[in-house]
Write an enzyme that holds these catalytic residues in place. Structure first.
Site, short mmCIF file in Angstrom:
data_model
loop_
_atom_site.label_atom_id
_atom_site.label_comp_id
_atom_site.label_asym_id
_atom_site.label_seq_id
_atom_site.Cartn_x
_atom_site.Cartn_y
_atom_site.Cartn_z
N GLY A 161 0.84 -1.20 0.00
CA GLY A 161 0.00 0.00 0.00
C GLY A 161 0.87 1.24 0.00
O GLY A 161 2.05 1.20 -0.41
N SER A 162 0.31 2.31 0.47
CA SER A 162 1.02 3.59 0.37
C SER A 162 2.12 3.69 1.45
O SER A 162 2.06 3.04 2.49
CB SER A 162 0.04 4.74 0.53
OG SER A 162 -0.54 4.67 1.82
N THR A 163 3.08 4.54 1.17
CA THR A 163 4.20 4.73 2.09
C THR A 163 3.70 5.28 3.42
O THR A 163 4.16 4.87 4.50
CB THR A 163 5.24 5.66 1.44
OG1 THR A 163 5.76 4.98 0.28
CG2 THR A 163 6.38 6.02 2.37
N GLU A 164 2.71 6.16 3.36
CA GLU A 164 2.16 6.76 4.58
C GLU A 164 1.55 5.67 5.49
O GLU A 164 1.81 5.63 6.70
CB GLU A 164 1.10 7.75 4.15
CG GLU A 164 0.66 8.70 5.21
CD GLU A 164 -0.55 9.49 4.70
OE1 GLU A 164 -0.71 9.63 3.47
OE2 GLU A 164 -1.33 9.94 5.55
N GLY B 260 2.22 2.52 5.37
CA GLY B 260 3.33 1.66 5.79
C GLY B 260 3.97 2.16 7.08
O GLY B 260 4.25 1.38 8.00
N GLU C 56 5.68 -3.30 0.96
CA GLU C 56 5.76 -3.00 -0.48
C GLU C 56 5.00 -1.70 -0.69
O GLU C 56 3.77 -1.69 -0.68
CB GLU C 56 5.11 -4.12 -1.30
CG GLU C 56 5.62 -5.51 -1.03
CD GLU C 56 7.04 -5.73 -1.47
OE1 GLU C 56 7.58 -4.89 -2.20
OE2 GLU C 56 7.61 -6.75 -1.06
N CYS D 110 2.36 0.35 -8.63
CA CYS D 110 3.49 0.90 -7.88
C CYS D 110 4.74 0.93 -8.74
O CYS D 110 5.61 1.75 -8.54
CB CYS D 110 3.71 0.08 -6.63
SG CYS D 110 3.82 -1.67 -7.01
#
Ligand code: NAD
Length: 498
Positions: free
Chosen positions: A236-239, A241, A258, A292
């Site tokens: 999912g998104s870095t945020e 994560g 990821e 991604c």
């Protein structure tokens, strides 16, 4: 042209799978799931909250010892049977995925479903090949390394390739002897629930695989913090994560992330242009750019930039947008309305920073596309420091910049916080190797883009995350290494001289 028939809502599984039973959430909530082509609600699924996650974790915990004790080839056999069942269900799964995600059926039939089958087959075959090793240590000792399952694994999945990611995550986790609580995205839970039905049909024991369809900030957050989950695999998104890493600290669970990407795609002056143009368009626009590893930053040598762009833009304009269930459709709608707004907002960001919109940037005005979440393939010339070059748009939106020499190309390519996929097009072998070595990325493609295979490790560096899916690396991710020392005939002198 073939028009595939609609999936009927009453055919679709919409409950939670906990301990082999299909259940509603304890609080009785529902989540509406939309068809992004019609813009309308398609079905609603049961909403899992924290207490439902707890039930699923308890079921997975109860199933864990039996599943781990099963001979590895038996676990593999079930995964292979699952691959066969998915293959036999190809058309239905493709229609379901197209209906829920907006992926063109052509892609679901040629990529999403076959890749899912291939991945389950790969890990089905891997289950009984997870060997340990014997390590040369001091004389008189046998030291061996065994790989053991972790126990209960939590898996949190995004909405962009929901079916395929089920296989990437479940395949290695189950092959290695773990049990799973999976939370699909609240936007696209339907193909995961279908796979769960097929798992029951082929005979997976109850509790080995549990599905909780819930929101991220409730069900997802509970998975992240749950004290009895030993590992989280998150895509999912870095945020998000970062939030998961923080929430996981309570029991120091193992984490695999990821996350986002901003793929550099460098075209050198000696590239074979037709291949580079076609490959770049696939790398960027496949799945509406919601990948991604999308080739979202075109970095062109100044000598070929004009010719490349003229042909690339002509190709982008010719991509056929349409009904995902029409076999001629090459690009469907974006997967959700919220995301549609987000992608369009980047067109405004580009305009506000003085970037040049070379094509697209609009909602198409054809009547047939009016209800869907469509965005025209968009190409924007932008300074590498601008927001659209730095932030993940995750739509059919590619930025363009030019370079003079290799040094500048590498500097631009490595100039983001991300490090997932990157590619280059050149006929110069030393340059290809030099860039493969120096690109800040977990995956590099030379004269191709966005190739994936279950045998090849997938993952990123930098703020694209850590850990690897697929390949033997994935089996390492889903196991703990145990080092065992046996004193065979070592003479150990007394440590204390009494
Ligand atoms: P997202 O982070 O919003 O959501 C992903 C999942 O996390 C969903 O299931 C969501 O419900 C859940 N979630 C949200 N908040 C949570 C929380 N606080 N705790 C636990 N779970 C939570 O991402 P998305 O919008 O669904 O997907 C798009 C993103 O995924 C993009 O950034 C994309 O780059 C990334 N992605 C990465 C890869 C990769 O392999 N690196 C692959 C595909 C997508």
């Amino acid at each position: 042209m073939t028009q595939y028939g609609p999936v009927h809502p009453h055919q679709v599984q919409t409950q939670l799978l906990i301990g082999g039973k299909w259940l509603d959430g304890l609080a009785g909530g529902r989540i509406d799931v939309f068809n992004p082509y019609t813009g309308k609600k398609f079905v609603s699924v049961a909403e899992a909250r924290a207490e439902d996650v707890d039930r699923a974790v308890a079921a997975a915990g109860a199933a864990a010892p039996g599943w781990a004790a099963l001979p590895a080839h038996e676990r593999g056999r079930l995964l292979l049977k699952l691959a066969d069942a998915i293959e036999a269900d190809t058309e239905y799964l493709a229609r379901l995925e197209a209906t829920n995600t907006g992926h063109p059926i052509r892609d679901c039939l040629a990529l999403d479903v076959p890749r899912t089958v291939l991945c389950f087959r790969y890990f089905g075959g891997m289950a009984d090949k997870l060997e340990g090793s014997v390590i040369p240590v001091d004389a008189g000792f046998l030291n061996y390394l065994a790989r053991e399952p972790i126990g209960v694994v939590g898996q949190i999945v995004p909405w962009n390739f929901p079916l395929m990611f089920v296989s990437w995550k479940l395949g290695p986790a189950l092959a290695a002897g773990n049990t799973v609580v999976m939370k699909p995205s609240e936007i696209t839970p339907l193909s995961t629930l279908r796979v769960a039905e097929l798992m029951q049909q082929v005979g997976f024991p109850d509790g080995v695989f549990n599905v909780v369809t819930g929101y991220g900030n409730t069900a997802g957050a509970r998975i992240a913090e749950h004290p009895e989950i030993g590992k989280i695999a998150f895509t999912g998104s870095t945020e998000t994560g970062r939030a998961i890493v923080r929430a996981s600290a309570g029991n120091l669970k193992k984490i695999q992330l990821e996350l986002g990407g901003k793929g550099a795609n460098i075209v050198f002056e000696d590239a074979i242009l037709p291949a580079a143009i076609g490959g770049s368009a696939f790398g960027m626009f496949h799945n509406q750019g919601q990948a991604c590893i999308a080739a979202s930053r075109l970095i062109l040598h100044e000598r070929i930039a004009d010719e490349f762009l003229e042909k690339f833009i002509a190709l982008a304009r010719s991509i056929r947008l349409g009904d995902p269930l029409d076999s001629d459709t090459e690009m469907g709608p974006l997967t959700s309305q919220v995301h549609h707004r987000r992608v369009l907002s980047f067109v405004e960001v580009a305009a506000s920073e003085g970037d040049e919109i070379l094509c697209g940037g609009r909602v198409p005005d054809a009547a047939a596309l009016r209800d869907g979440f469509f965005v025209e393939p968009t190409v924007v010339r932008a300074d590498p420091r601008h927001r659209v070059q730095q932030e993940e748009v995750f739509g059919p939106f590619v930025t363009v910049t030019t370079f003079k020499d290799d040094e500048e190309a590498l500097r631009i390519a490595n100039g983001t916080i991300y490090g997932l996929g990157a590619g280059l097009w050149t006929q110069t072998l030393p340059r290809a190797h030099r860039f493969a070595k120096n690109l800040h990325a977990g995956m590099v493609w030379v004269n191709c883009y966005k190739r994936v295979h279950p045998a090849s490790p997938f993952g990123g560096v930098g703020e694209s995350g850590y850990g690897r899916e697929m390949g033997f690396e994935a089996m390492r991710e889903y196991t703990q290494a145990k080092s065992v020392w046996i004193n065979v005939d070592a003479q150990i002198p007394p440590f204390y001289k009494r």
